[in-house]
Design a protein around this motif. Sequence first.
Motif: not given
Length: 123
Positions: A6-12
């Motif tokens: 998985x990829x693309x996570x972060x703070x939003x």
Amino acid sequence: QVQLVESGGGLVQTGGSLRLSCAASGRPYSSSVMGWFRQPPGKEREFVGSIRWSRDSTYYADSVKGRFTISKDKAVNTVFLQMNSLKPEDTAVYYCARGSTFPGSDPLSYFNWGRGTLVTVSS
């Protein structure tokens, strides 16, 4: 065995959007079901949604219906989770998984799991 990353996570911020990707190391079998799950801090893993690899059928948990969309690109063996109108309660580690039962809301029906990607939604 197919490996999932998985990829693309972060703070939003609340109301924002993110798109997660789940890349498979090989081509999933045509009968495969690709699922997305999430595990909020201190809580159990919960079903988010799923998609059939060989068809366009999708299924979503009520908590994300209308906000999240699952899609796939068979050319690159990748499944996506588009997340819109994010809320703080969407904060979790998001996992993709491969199984063979649709809609596959039970995590026990999946036999391949990625390591997850963290999504944090600030208020």
